[in-house]
Design an enzyme around this catalytic site. Structure first.
Site, PDB file in Angstrom:
ATOM      1  N   THR A   1      -2.867 -12.579  -0.553  1.00 37.12           N
ATOM      2  CA  THR A   1      -2.684 -12.242   0.730  1.00 37.12           C
ATOM      3  C   THR A   1      -1.396 -12.825   1.357  1.00 37.12           C
ATOM      4  O   THR A   1      -0.973 -14.327   0.719  1.00 37.12           O
ATOM      5  CB  THR A   1      -3.897 -12.731   1.591  1.00 37.12           C
ATOM      6  OG1 THR A   1      -3.542 -12.479   2.893  1.00 37.12           O
ATOM      7  CG2 THR A   1      -4.362 -14.365   1.504  1.00 37.12           C
ATOM      8  N   GLY A   2      -0.732 -12.202   2.167  1.00 37.10           N
ATOM      9  CA  GLY A   2       0.354 -12.990   2.677  1.00 37.10           C
ATOM     10  C   GLY A   2       1.507 -11.827   3.223  1.00 37.10           C
ATOM     11  O   GLY A   2       1.095 -10.682   3.287  1.00 37.10           O
ATOM     12  N   LYS A   3       2.779 -11.958   3.046  1.00 37.05           N
ATOM     13  CA  LYS A   3       3.965 -11.188   3.213  1.00 37.05           C
ATOM     14  C   LYS A   3       3.825 -10.095   1.911  1.00 37.05           C
ATOM     15  O   LYS A   3       4.383 -10.428   0.802  1.00 37.05           O
ATOM     16  CB  LYS A   3       5.045 -11.686   3.384  1.00 37.05           C
ATOM     17  CG  LYS A   3       5.257 -12.488   4.405  1.00 37.05           C
ATOM     18  CD  LYS A   3       5.692 -11.808   5.670  1.00 37.05           C
ATOM     19  CE  LYS A   3       5.279 -12.512   6.962  1.00 37.05           C
ATOM     20  NZ  LYS A   3       6.070 -13.831   7.133  1.00 37.05           N
TER      21      LYS A   3
ATOM     22  N   THR B   1      -6.093 -10.171   6.059  1.00 37.30           N
ATOM     23  CA  THR B   1      -6.231  -9.169   5.000  1.00 37.30           C
ATOM     24  C   THR B   1      -7.741 -10.173   4.402  1.00 37.30           C
ATOM     25  O   THR B   1      -7.540 -11.209   4.515  1.00 37.30           O
ATOM     26  CB  THR B   1      -5.237  -9.228   3.902  1.00 37.30           C
ATOM     27  OG1 THR B   1      -4.167  -8.658   4.467  1.00 37.30           O
ATOM     28  CG2 THR B   1      -5.717  -8.735   2.544  1.00 37.30           C
TER      29      THR B   1
ATOM     30  N   ASP C   1       0.834  -4.964  -0.574  1.00 37.32           N
ATOM     31  CA  ASP C   1       0.587  -5.428  -1.807  1.00 37.32           C
ATOM     32  C   ASP C   1      -0.962  -5.242  -2.307  1.00 37.32           C
ATOM     33  O   ASP C   1      -1.297  -5.133  -3.288  1.00 37.32           O
ATOM     34  CB  ASP C   1       0.659  -6.949  -2.131  1.00 37.32           C
ATOM     35  CG  ASP C   1       0.138  -7.737  -1.086  1.00 37.32           C
ATOM     36  OD1 ASP C   1       0.358  -7.343   0.183  1.00 37.32           O
ATOM     37  OD2 ASP C   1      -0.755  -8.300  -1.475  1.00 37.32           O
TER      38      ASP C   1
END
Lengths: 329, 330
Positions: A238-240, A188, A219
């Site tokens: 950014t991430g899960k 992302t 998200d």
């Protein structure tokens, strides 16, 4: 005080052994996009324009998971999403489920400026793109061979898990196989910027998650989760995605400054610590030109610069390229 | 521990000229749904189950703008959205762009419980609904005669309000007749209050164990662009729950999104130490800018609270100690 900019290309389980052919082009893109943003800020472009400009460049780079290079859904299709927000007015725009728009971030900007709404998704967003005459291409443009391979591996990993590791895996998401170098779930992109007058803006863009269900929203386009800006700070996370939404990560950095009086660095660290380990990272700038780039994953592709001449490009905790260069010339 | 509490809403921004008969009808639905929630809480049901159950009832009744009775897009179709959040472990599920699912809130619950994701939209959400075997119906089931008429009026009002910027009462006297009476010039989301369909539904619950949950469901905005996503499915905007409180919002979606209204009630309690009603009042006064909206909330101590800066909000609440209230106006 002074301008500042920070950008990211995703946080996740980036192995220290990341092959050079995956590392070098990403670092080069971060460097190039950082220079672009710095030049725009020096030319007194509004932060809202700067973050859009930088994210467009990141979208155009096939090595990150946004625009061209977006990861694929379980059907092998691309469904991109993006979000932009202006700190002073709290105006914002977002899109999801975009499959032919070359630069989703610019479509999000148009939703913000040309519609009475904030957020358009799927067919309605595509129809709006055509009405606004933004650049569109065949969806094949976005699909790279690398991502076709990532999807194949993700499906295999999924199948193995479902077939052979039945007992305790009801809630465990499929883990990336070693073959995909652990970087398949990341990439992302996002950018936050502030000018010398304290005007703030944030932008984030993504292809989502490898092997995601068709229609999945993460998200990134959710104001307050992946993206947020007000008069205190601008944040791109950014991430899960699922964890970032439930922790309202981007809004919480601002809320901790606003309601608890924390500094931005403290607020950003607090929020990242509150998300389960290995799940999130963010970049943030404050109205007075501070930068924070915390993450609780193994790494985060990131870069930043401030008016006083500090700049940084990094992936892991340990290997940060610090530069103190004179940008004031 | 303060015992269980429940609060529900059927939308903020009510036409002050709403016929008394419609007011009574709305109150009756609110009262009935509240009783369903109370009975479930008394029998020990978990907050998240009660929030889903009550919102299902509100969706199924055509009086409010969700499920059957949803507002129509500019194309005359229905695109429904919903979300649910369980404060216990902050689990979430959301859906947008549904056109055949009878109870969107229950599909949001299934996204939470049965998918690896937390938010599914449009055809992907419809596919998931079919895979899960939830009840689906033809899109026409959701479209009421009244809303077809409202869409026509909204299109007329829009073209007047946006194209010519002339006062409505001077131009539409004959075409819109008695429905569009702009005596107050009151508007929500660019529509005269008499056309604006306020009736998003929502529920916030704390159970006898002190766990909080919230759910919100809507047909969105009358005459919206297809693909428009509002605040209802967005966690932190239209819906939020954590271990401190549960919140469901309604009103001008764009203002609620910008203000991250639902999360901010909780953030003010968590980070600034405000009480529930103080936090609710703060977000209504400070976080909406020019926007018009309302919200309902419960705390883990069994308190209920509401706030709105519109004329009226359909609402009801009850607590374990016997308090019960159903109201529309201030």
């Amino acid at each position: 005080m002074g301008w500042a900019i920070a950008l990211h290309g995703g946080a996740g389980d980036i192995p220290l052994s990341l092959p050079l052919e995956r590392r070098v082009p990403r670092e080069a893109t971060l460097r190039r996009c950082l220079s672009l943003g710095i030049a725009a800020l020096k030319a007194n472009q509004p932060p809202l324009d700067v973050v859009e400009l930088v994210v467009r460049e990141l979208e155009n780079c096939p090595h990150f998971n946004a625009g061209r290079g977006s990861v694929l859904t379980t059907n092998g299709t691309v469904e991109m999403e993006a979000c932009i927000m202006d700190g002073n007015t709290k105006s914002c725009g977002a899109v999801s489920g975009v499959s032919t728009v070359v630069n989703p971030i610019s479509l999000a900007r148009l939703v913000m400026e040309k519609t009475p709404h904030i957020y358009l998704g799927f067919d309605g967003a595509e129809a709006f793109a055509r009405e606004q005459c933004v650049e569109t291409v065949e969806t094949g443009h976005f699909i790279t061979q690398e991502n076709v391979e990532r999807l194949r591996q993700a499906k295999e990993a999924n199948r193995v898990q479902i077939d052979y590791t039945q007992p305790s895996h009801g809630d465990t998401p499929p883990q990336p196989t070693s073959a995909d170098n652990g970087d398949s779930q990341i990439g992302t992109v996002g950018c936050v910027a502030v000018d010398g007058k304290g005007n703030l803006a944030a932008a984030t863009s993504t292809g989502g998650l490898v092997n995601k269900m068709v229609g999945r929203i993460g998200d990134t386009p959710v104001i307050g989760a992946g993206t947020y800006a007000n008069t205190f700070c601008a944040v791109s996370a950014t991430g899960k995605g699922e964890f970032i939404i439930r922790a309202t990560v981007a809004r919480d950095v601002a809320a901790l400054m606003e309601y608890k009086g924390l500094s931005m660095k403290e607020a950003a660290a607090y929020v990242i610590n509150s998300v389960p380990k290995c799940h999130a990272g963010l970049v943030a700038v404050s109205a007075n030109g501070e930068v924070a780039m915390p993450f609780n994953t193994k790494g985060m592709f990131r870069a930043c610069a401030t008016e006083d001449g500090y700049s940084e490009i990094g992936i892991w905790d340990t290997e940060v390229e610090h530069n103190f260069i004179d940008l004031k010339s | 521990m303060g015992g269980w509490a429940i609060t529900i809403h059927g939308g903020a921004g009510v036409d002050p000229n709403l016929p008394m008969e419609r007011q009574e009808q709305a109150k009756a639905v609110l009262g009935r749904c509240l009783e369903i929630g109370i009975a479930a809480l008394r029998s020990g049901a978990a907050a998240v189950d009660v929030a889903e159950l009550v919102v299902r009832e509100l969706e199924t009744d055509p009086v409010f703008n969700s499920g059957r009775g949803s507002a129509l897009t500019a194309l005359g179709t229905v695109e429904m959205e919903a979300s649910i959040m369980d404060g216990r472990h902050r689990r979430i599920g959301a859906v947008s762009g549904l056109s055949t699912v009878k109870n969107p809130v229950s599909l949001a619950r299934l996204v939470m419980d049965k998918s690896p994701h937390s938010y599914l939209a449009f055809s992907g959400a419809e596919d998931f609904a079919r895979a899960q075997g939830v009840e689906t119906v033809d899109n026409s089931y959701f479209i009421t005669e009244e809303n077809v008429g409202m869409l026509k009026l909204a299109k007329e009002a829009n073209s007047i309000l946006f194209d010519y910027r002339v006062p409505l009462e001077n131009t539409c006297g004959t075409s819109a007749g008695s429905v569009v009476t702009m005596d107050s010039g009151m508007q929500m989301n660019g529509l005269p209050i008499s056309i604006y369909a306020p009736e998003t539904v929502g529920c916030a619950v704390v159970d006898s164990q002190g766990w909080c949950a919230a759910a919100t469901s809507t047909g969105g905005l009358m005459n919206k662009m297809t693909g428009r996503i509002g605040d209802s499915p967005l966690i932190g905007a239209g819906t939020y729950a954590c271990n401190l409180c549960a919140v469901s919002c309604t009103g001008e979606g764009e203002a609620i999104i910008r203000g991250t209204l639902a999360r901010d009630v909780a953030a003010l309690m968590e980070y600034k130490g405000l009480g529930l009603q103080e936090a609710v009042d703060y977000v209504i006064n400070e976080r909406l800018d020019e926007g018009k909206a309302g919200l309902i909330a419960v705390s883990n101590r069994g308190e209920v609270a509401y706030g709105f800066n519109t004329i009226g909000m359909f609402r009801g609440s009850a607590t374990e100690n016997g308090f019960m209230e159903v109201g529309i106006w201030e």
